[in-house]
Design an enzyme around this catalytic site. Structure first.
Site, PDB file in Angstrom:
ATOM      1  N   GLU A 273       4.098  33.670 -24.265  1.00 27.88           N
ATOM      2  CA  GLU A 273       5.532  33.333 -24.283  1.00 27.88           C
ATOM      3  C   GLU A 273       6.284  34.305 -25.186  1.00 27.88           C
ATOM      4  O   GLU A 273       7.479  34.504 -25.037  1.00 27.88           O
ATOM      5  CB  GLU A 273       5.756  31.911 -24.782  1.00 27.88           C
ATOM      6  CG  GLU A 273       7.202  31.476 -24.580  1.00 27.88           C
ATOM      7  CD  GLU A 273       7.617  30.274 -25.408  1.00 27.88           C
ATOM      8  OE1 GLU A 273       8.746  29.786 -25.174  1.00 27.88           O
ATOM      9  OE2 GLU A 273       6.872  29.841 -26.285  1.00 27.88           O
TER      10      GLU A 273
ATOM     11  N   HIS B 156       5.857  36.548 -20.403  1.00 22.67           N
ATOM     12  CA  HIS B 156       6.535  35.454 -19.718  1.00 22.67           C
ATOM     13  C   HIS B 156       7.971  35.811 -19.383  1.00 22.67           C
ATOM     14  O   HIS B 156       8.391  35.778 -18.224  1.00 22.67           O
ATOM     15  CB  HIS B 156       6.493  34.185 -20.574  1.00 22.67           C
ATOM     16  CG  HIS B 156       7.359  33.085 -20.036  1.00 22.67           C
ATOM     17  ND1 HIS B 156       8.604  32.784 -20.563  1.00 22.67           N
ATOM     18  CD2 HIS B 156       7.180  32.229 -19.002  1.00 22.67           C
ATOM     19  CE1 HIS B 156       9.141  31.795 -19.882  1.00 22.67           C
ATOM     20  NE2 HIS B 156       8.310  31.432 -18.929  1.00 22.67           N
TER      21      HIS B 156
END
Length: 684
Positions: free
Chosen positions: A358, A373
Site C-alpha cells: 500500500e 497499489h
C-alpha cells in the site's frame, strides 16, 4: 452537540460546488442563510448576496448564520495550487492527500468548535469541493467537540460520483419544474451494459451505491498518508477488508454462473476487461474516461494536467516493486530504510507486508518497495491517455469512490491479495492449542428467517435465507450545483435506484457447558455492516435528538449486501461458528473495554472492517482467524482440507449448511419520495 449546532455543519455539505452565499440551505420549515464576512467576498459577490436575498419570500422562516474569521489564521495557497477547484481530487494521489492533510491540520488547529465551524465555512468555497468534503469528514471525526455530529449520506453530498450521467442530466431538468410536477427518476435495473459482457451479470454488485460509498469512506478513515504509527494494525486491516470484498465478489460471480476472479498479471500489459462508467465529475465538467477491451498498460506522465502530481513512471517500476516485496516475503525479512532488517516471520508480518504494497507511512522502505497499489490504480486509470495529450479525465480506477465499478479493480486487488496470502503461508499452521477452548461446546446452529408476506416465499424458515431486489430513493437536489436561487428550485429531486436486499434473520446458537446458553443475534447487528446511509432530510426532522454523545463515521459494508445474491433454486453456503475466550482476545484500550461497547460508538459502525478512530483494534487475534492459515490436528497430521475435518476435533466450533434463495421481485424501501409523483424510467 445540540440540533442547532449540528444543522449549521450539516447545511455546509449541501451543494458543495455552489458558493455558500448564493441561496438558502435546508429543506425543512426553516432555511439557513450564511452571512460571510465582507472581506472574504469579491465586490460582485457581496452585491449578488444582497440582491439574491431580496428574492426570498417574506413569509419564509430564516435563520441567519454568522460566519467570522477563526482565531487561528491560515493560508490556502499551497492547497489551491496542488488541487485546483475545478479538477478531480483522488485519495489515491499522494500530492492530493498532502493537500487534504494540510486542510485537516488547519481545521484541527482551531481551538473551539465555533472556530472550527468558521474555518470550515470560509475554506469551503476556496478549495476543491471533494477535497473539502474529505478534510471536513476526517477532521470532524477526530475532534472531541464534534462527537454527536451526524454526517449526511455521501450519496447526497457528492451524487456525481455515484449516479450515472443520464439520470443526472434528467435530475437537472426536473429541478427546473414546479415541485409538484417533478417526476421520480427511476434508474433501469439493467444498469450500464448488457450481458454480452459476462461481467455485466454482476454489475448490480460492482455499481452498488452502498458498496462504492463504503469504499470511499474506508479510504477517508484509513488514509495511506496517516502519520506513522497513528493507525493500529493499518496494513492488516487493509488486507482483511479488501480480502472480504473479494470473497463477496467471488460469491456473486459464482451465483451468476461465472468463475472466481482471476488475478491480474502485472508482468503482462493486457487488460482484457473494458470499462464504460458513464459518470461525469460535476465540479470539473469532466467525463470519467472509458477503456476498450484488450487495452494496454503503458508508462505514464500526467504532469501537464492541472492539479496532477503524477510524474513519469514506467510499468517496469511497478513490476520491480512487486517483485521486491515477493522477494522479501520469501527471504523472511524486509530491508529497512537507513539499514537493517525487519522480521516477517511473525504474526505482525502481514501488517508489514501490506504496508509495503500500500506504501503507507508505516512501510519500512518506501523508495525501495515503491507504491504498487496506488500507482497500479493510476496505471489502470490513465491507460487511455497516459501523457494527457488528449486532455481526457481519469478512469474510475483512480478514485476510491468509483473504482469498484471496474472489473479490473477486482483483478488488481486479487493480485495484491495473493501477495499478502503468500506472507501468511510462511507462518506455522494452527494446532489444537491455538483453536480449542476447553469445556465449551457449540451444540446447535440455526439461522431463522423473518417472514415477509410481500414475497412469494414458501420455504422452511430455518437455514433458508432469501434475497430480493429493493428500490431506494436518493434526494439529489442537495448535490445539484448550478446556481438555483429561488426556493421552489431548491426543493427535492428524487432518483430511485435498485439494489440487492435480503429478508432479515437471526442467528440462534446453542452453547454447552457450563450450563446451557442460547446466543441470539439479529442480522442487522453485524459488526461488518452499516444501515442505509442517513439523509439530510432525516437529520433535519430529528430535532429532538439533543443528547447524542457518539459520532457516526458511516464506514462499513452496507447492510443490504450482507448476503450474496444466491440462486433461484438455492445456493448452499457453510455457516461457521466459533466461540473464543474474551479474556484472551480482548485488547487493553486507553479509552474503552469490549464489555462497555454500545451499538453505535466512536466511528464503530463496522469495527471489523474499519477499526476504531484513534484507538486500538479491539481483538488481539489475527484478522481472519481461524481461516487466515491452515490448521492441523497434531504435528503428524496433514493440513485440514475440508471444513468438516477442521471443525470436528474442536468442540468450540460448529458449522451448518445454509441455503440462499434469490426471489426476482422488487420491493420499495419507503421513507423516500412521495408516491404520488409520476415515475420517469431512465436507462444509464
Amino acid at each position: 452537540m445540540d440540533y442547532q449546532e449540528e444543522i449549521k455543519f450539516v447545511c455546509l455539505c449541501e451543494r458543495i460546488g455552489e458558493p455558500l452565499y448564493l441561496s438558502p440551505r435546508g429543506h425543512g420549515a426553516t432555511k439557513y442563510l450564511y452571512n460571510l464576512p465582507a472581506d472574504h467576498l469579491q465586490p460582485y459577490e457581496t452585491q449578488a448576496m444582497v440582491e439574491l436575498r431580496k428574492l426570498i419570500p417574506s413569509t419564509t422562516s430564516i435563520v441567519e448564520v454568522p460566519v467570522y474569521k477563526p482565531s487561528v489564521p491560515y493560508d490556502l495557497t499551497a492547497i489551491q495550487k496542488a488541487v485546483p477547484r475545478d479538477t478531480f481530487f483522488s485519495e489515491m494521489e499522494e500530492g492530493h492527500l498532502r493537500a487534504a492533510d494540510e486542510l485537516i491540520r488547519i481545521l484541527l488547529s482551531q481551538p473551539t468548535r465555533t472556530d472550527f465551524f468558521n474555518a470550515c465555512a470560509l475554506c469551503r468555497d476556496q478549495v476543491n469541493p471533494h477535497l473539502w468534503v474529505h478534510s471536513f469528514i476526517k477532521s470532524a471525526l477526530k475532534r472531541p467537540d464534534m462527537r454527536g455530529f451526524r454526517l449526511p449520506s455521501v450519496l447526497e453530498i457528492m451524487p456525481d460520483l455515484f449516479i450515472e450521467a443520464r439520470p443526472w442530466k434528467e435530475a437537472i431538468k426536473q429541478a427546473t419544474l414546479p415541485s409538484r410536477e417533478r417526476a421520480i427518476i427511476v434508474i433501469n435495473k439493467d444498469f450500464t451494459g448488457t450481458n454480452l459482457d459476462p461481467n455485466h451479470k454482476v454489475a448490480y454488485f460492482m455499481e452498488d451505491l452502498g458498496g462504492n460509498s463504503h469504499h470511499y469512506h474506508w479510504h477517508v478513515v484509513n488514509s495511506f498518508m496517516a502519520p506513522k504509527g497513528s493507525v493500529d494494525r493499518k496494513g492488516e486491516i487493509f488486507y482483511y477488508m479488501h480480502h472480504g470484498m473479494l470473497a463477496r465478489y467471488d460469491s456473486e460471480r459464482l451465483a451468476n454462473g461465472l468463475n472466481r476472479v482471476v488475478p491480474f498479471d502485472i508482468h503482462k500489459d493486457l487488460i482484457e476487461e473494458a470499462c464504460f462508467p458513464k459518470l461525469t465529475l460535476q465540479n470539473a465538467s469532466l467525463n470519467f474516461s472509458s477503456r476498450q477491451e484488450n487495452s494496454i498498460l503503458r508508462d505514464f506522465n500526467r504532469t501537464r494536467e492541472p492539479g496532477s502530481n503524477l510524474n513519469f513512471l514506467t510499468i517496469a517500476d511497478i513490476r520491480a516493486w512487486c517483485d521486491r516485496i515477493i522477494e522479501a516475503i520469501d527471504a523472511g525479512f524486509a530491508i529497512q530504510e537507513g539499514g537493517g532488517r525487519v522480521d516477517l516471520r511473525t504474526e505482525k508480518g502481514i501488517d508489514i507486508v501490506t504496508n509495503m504494497w500500500e506504501s503507507n507511512s508505516d512501510t519500512p522502505h518506501r523508495k525501495y518497495y515503491g507504491m504498487p497499489h496506488n500507482y497500479g490504480h493510476s496505471a489502470f486509470g490513465f491507460c487511455h491517455d497516459p501523457d494527457y495529450r488528449y486532455k481526457s479525465g481519469p478512469g474510475v480506477m483512480f478514485l476510491p469512490a468509483t473504482s469498484m465499478r471496474d472489473a479490473a479493480f477486482w483483478r488488481w486487488h486479487k493480485y495484491l491479495d495473493l501477495i499478502s496470502k503468500r506472507q501468511k503461508d510462511y507462518l506455522p499452521l494452527y494446532t489444537q492449542d491455538n483453536l480449542q477452548w476447553t469445556g465449551i461446546a457449540v451444540n446447535e446452529i440455526h439461522v431463522v428467517r423473518g417472514d415477509d408476506i410481500r414475497l412469494p416465499v414458501a420455504l422452511e424458515p430455518v437455514n433458508n435465507l432469501v434475497t430480493h431486489w429493493m428500490q431506494s430513493d436518493i434526494e439529489l437536489s442537495r448535490g445539484l450545483d448550478f446556481g438555483r436561487t429561488n426556493l421552489n428550485g431548491l426543493d427535492s429531486v428524487w432518483v430511485r435506484a435498485t439494489h440487492l436486499q435480503h429478508l432479515p434473520f437471526i442467528y440462534r446458537i446453542r452453547v454447552v457447558p457450563p450450563g446451557e446458553h442460547i446466543i441470539i443475534q439479529k442480522s442487522e447487528n453485524s459488526t461488518l455492516t452499516v444501515p442505509w446511509a442517513q439523509t439530510f432530510r432525516e437529520i433535519e426532522r430529528d430535532v429532538q435528538s439533543l443528547t447524542r454523545t457518539q459520532a457516526m463515521c458511516s464506514c462499513g459494508w452496507p447492510d443490504h449486501l450482507l448476503l450474496p445474491r444466491g440462486r433461484v433454486d438455492g445456493m448452499p453456503f457453510d455457516l461457521f461458528v466459533m466461540l473464543t475466550n474474551t479474556q484472551i482476545d480482548q485488547v487493553a484500550s486507553s479509552r474503552r473495554q469490549l464489555g462497555t461497547l454500545t451499538p453505535k460508538g466512536t466511528c464503530r459502525d463496522s469495527i471489523s472492517y474499519c477499526g476504531m478512530i484513534d484507538d486500538k483494534f479491539p481483538d488481539s487475534r489475527p484478522m481472519g482467524y481461524p481461516f487466515d492459515r491452515p490448521a492441523v490436528s497434531d504435528e503428524h497430521s496433514k493440513p485440514d482440507m475440508f471444513l468438516e475435518d477442521f471443525v470436528t476435533p474442536t468442540s468450540n466450533m460448529g458449522s451448518a449448511v445454509v441455503k440462499i434463495f434469490h426471489v426476482d421481485k422488487t420491493l420499495l424501501r419507503g421513507n423516500g419520495a412521495p408516491e404520488v409523483l409520476r415515475k420517469l424510467q431512465v436507462t444509464p
